[in-house]
Design a protein around this motif. Structure first.
Motif, mmCIF file in Angstrom:
data_model
loop_
_atom_site.group_PDB
_atom_site.id
_atom_site.type_symbol
_atom_site.label_atom_id
_atom_site.label_comp_id
_atom_site.label_asym_id
_atom_site.label_seq_id
_atom_site.Cartn_x
_atom_site.Cartn_y
_atom_site.Cartn_z
ATOM 1 N N ALA A 1 33.812 47.149 17.341
ATOM 2 C CA ALA A 1 35.012 47.991 17.261
ATOM 3 C C ALA A 1 34.639 49.369 16.716
ATOM 4 O O ALA A 1 33.575 49.546 16.122
ATOM 5 C CB ALA A 1 36.060 47.341 16.374
ATOM 6 N N VAL A 2 35.569 50.309 16.912
ATOM 7 C CA VAL A 2 35.379 51.685 16.459
ATOM 8 C C VAL A 2 36.665 52.152 15.785
ATOM 9 O O VAL A 2 37.759 51.881 16.287
ATOM 10 C CB VAL A 2 35.097 52.625 17.660
ATOM 11 N N THR A 3 36.535 52.837 14.638
ATOM 12 C CA THR A 3 37.681 53.570 14.092
ATOM 13 C C THR A 3 37.422 55.015 14.478
ATOM 14 O O THR A 3 36.338 55.543 14.256
ATOM 15 C CB THR A 3 37.811 53.450 12.551
ATOM 16 N N MET A 4 38.408 55.669 15.095
ATOM 17 C CA MET A 4 38.212 57.003 15.665
ATOM 18 C C MET A 4 39.265 57.980 15.181
ATOM 19 O O MET A 4 40.451 57.794 15.422
ATOM 20 C CB MET A 4 38.274 56.888 17.195
ATOM 21 N N ASP A 5 38.806 59.024 14.499
ATOM 22 C CA ASP A 5 39.689 60.120 14.106
ATOM 23 C C ASP A 5 40.087 60.863 15.377
ATOM 24 O O ASP A 5 39.373 60.818 16.380
ATOM 25 C CB ASP A 5 38.924 61.043 13.145
ATOM 26 N N ILE A 6 41.205 61.582 15.353
ATOM 27 C CA ILE A 6 41.628 62.318 16.540
ATOM 28 C C ILE A 6 41.078 63.742 16.534
ATOM 29 O O ILE A 6 40.437 64.174 17.476
ATOM 30 C CB ILE A 6 43.173 62.327 16.677
ATOM 31 N N THR A 7 41.327 64.470 15.442
ATOM 32 C CA THR A 7 40.953 65.877 15.388
ATOM 33 C C THR A 7 39.576 66.040 14.772
ATOM 34 O O THR A 7 39.398 65.795 13.576
ATOM 35 C CB THR A 7 42.003 66.671 14.569
ATOM 36 N N MET A 8 38.600 66.426 15.605
ATOM 37 C CA MET A 8 37.213 66.605 15.153
ATOM 38 C C MET A 8 36.570 67.742 15.934
ATOM 39 O O MET A 8 36.993 68.044 17.041
ATOM 40 C CB MET A 8 36.397 65.326 15.389
ATOM 41 N N PRO A 9 35.513 68.332 15.372
ATOM 42 C CA PRO A 9 34.797 69.382 16.101
ATOM 43 C C PRO A 9 33.934 68.785 17.227
ATOM 44 O O PRO A 9 33.730 67.580 17.266
ATOM 45 C CB PRO A 9 33.913 70.015 15.018
ATOM 46 N N GLU A 10 33.460 69.637 18.092
ATOM 47 C CA GLU A 10 32.568 69.303 19.222
ATOM 48 C C GLU A 10 33.258 68.495 20.306
ATOM 49 O O GLU A 10 33.321 68.919 21.437
ATOM 50 C CB GLU A 10 31.274 68.633 18.770
ATOM 51 N N MET A 11 33.739 67.298 19.981
ATOM 52 C CA MET A 11 34.495 66.490 20.939
ATOM 53 C C MET A 11 35.559 65.750 20.152
ATOM 54 O O MET A 11 35.254 65.072 19.176
ATOM 55 C CB MET A 11 33.578 65.475 21.645
ATOM 56 N N ASN A 12 36.833 65.914 20.551
ATOM 57 C CA ASN A 12 37.895 65.232 19.794
ATOM 58 C C ASN A 12 37.914 63.737 20.086
ATOM 59 O O ASN A 12 37.225 63.259 20.983
ATOM 60 C CB ASN A 12 39.258 65.898 20.051
ATOM 61 N N GLY A 13 38.704 63.011 19.302
ATOM 62 C CA GLY A 13 38.747 61.564 19.411
ATOM 63 C C GLY A 13 39.264 61.047 20.737
ATOM 64 O O GLY A 13 38.816 60.017 21.237
ATOM 65 N N ILE A 14 40.210 61.764 21.337
ATOM 66 C CA ILE A 14 40.778 61.311 22.603
ATOM 67 C C ILE A 14 39.731 61.399 23.712
ATOM 68 O O ILE A 14 39.560 60.460 24.501
ATOM 69 C CB ILE A 14 42.051 62.110 22.951
ATOM 70 N N ASP A 15 39.003 62.520 23.757
ATOM 71 C CA ASP A 15 37.933 62.649 24.755
ATOM 72 C C ASP A 15 36.840 61.618 24.511
ATOM 73 O O ASP A 15 36.279 61.062 25.460
ATOM 74 C CB ASP A 15 37.342 64.065 24.737
ATOM 75 N N ALA A 16 36.554 61.351 23.238
ATOM 76 C CA ALA A 16 35.535 60.348 22.904
ATOM 77 C C ALA A 16 35.975 58.955 23.359
ATOM 78 O O ALA A 16 35.162 58.173 23.859
ATOM 79 C CB ALA A 16 35.240 60.364 21.406
ATOM 80 N N VAL A 17 37.264 58.643 23.199
ATOM 81 C CA VAL A 17 37.789 57.347 23.659
ATOM 82 C C VAL A 17 37.571 57.225 25.170
ATOM 83 O O VAL A 17 37.070 56.209 25.653
ATOM 84 C CB VAL A 17 39.294 57.180 23.321
ATOM 85 N N ARG A 18 37.935 58.268 25.901
ATOM 86 C CA ARG A 18 37.764 58.236 27.364
ATOM 87 C C ARG A 18 36.303 58.013 27.742
ATOM 88 O O ARG A 18 35.988 57.220 28.621
ATOM 89 C CB ARG A 18 38.264 59.545 27.977
ATOM 90 N N GLU A 19 35.418 58.733 27.057
ATOM 91 C CA GLU A 19 33.983 58.648 27.341
ATOM 92 C C GLU A 19 33.451 57.240 27.032
ATOM 93 O O GLU A 19 32.730 56.650 27.829
ATOM 94 C CB GLU A 19 33.261 59.695 26.482
ATOM 95 N N ILE A 20 33.825 56.706 25.862
ATOM 96 C CA ILE A 20 33.363 55.367 25.474
ATOM 97 C C ILE A 20 33.913 54.315 26.440
ATOM 98 O O ILE A 20 33.197 53.420 26.867
ATOM 99 C CB ILE A 20 33.745 55.048 24.006
ATOM 100 N N ARG A 21 35.184 54.452 26.812
ATOM 101 C CA ARG A 21 35.776 53.481 27.745
ATOM 102 C C ARG A 21 35.128 53.569 29.131
ATOM 103 O O ARG A 21 35.119 52.591 29.864
ATOM 104 C CB ARG A 21 37.290 53.682 27.848
ATOM 105 N N SER A 22 34.590 54.731 29.488
ATOM 106 C CA SER A 22 33.891 54.832 30.774
ATOM 107 C C SER A 22 32.535 54.124 30.715
ATOM 108 O O SER A 22 32.036 53.639 31.717
ATOM 109 C CB SER A 22 33.727 56.300 31.194
#
Length: 120
Positions: free
Chosen positions: A50-71
């Motif tokens: 599992a992952v705990t993911m913040d939303i607002t972050m530099p470089e790549m935000n949490g939402i984009d990271a979720v999409r990337e990880i789910r891909s």
């Protein structure tokens, strides 16, 4: 050995708090990341439960990271950690594939509950 968790937040004190809560409740924090890009790399390498993911972050935000990880892994179990008032972003994160969310400031029980449920 507990369930493996990746903790992602740009604030080190938040990562420390989450790590402390998780370790006390039998989870194994295998890595931390301070932005979405590092989170994706760590996920690819470690394949945590599992992952705990913040939303607002530099470089790549949490939402984009979720999409990337789910891909990379359509079964990835990601719990968003958001500040109050970020409801539209939480909804977007759920649409992107997050399984639950925790609102900051959070109660330790809520963190454990969300992660436990995510891993069922």
């Amino acid at each position: 050995m507990g369930k493996k968790v990746l903790v992602v937040d740009d604030a080190s004190f938040m990562r420390i708090m989450l790590k402390d809560i998780l370790k006390k409740n039998g989870f194994d924090v295998v890595a931390e990341a301070e932005n979405g890009r590092t989170a994706v790399e760590s996920y690819r390498e470690l394949k945590p439960d599992a992952v705990t993911m913040d939303i607002t972050m530099p470089e790549m935000n949490g939402i984009d990271a979720v999409r990337e990880i789910r891909s990379i892994d359509s079964e990835a179990r990601i719990v968003m950690v958001s500040a109050m008032g970020q409801q539209p972003m939480v909804i977007e994160a759920i649409r992107a594939g997050a399984v639950d969310y925790i609102v900051k400031p959070f109660q330790p029980e809520r963190v454990v509950q969300a992660l436990s449920r995510a891993m069922e």
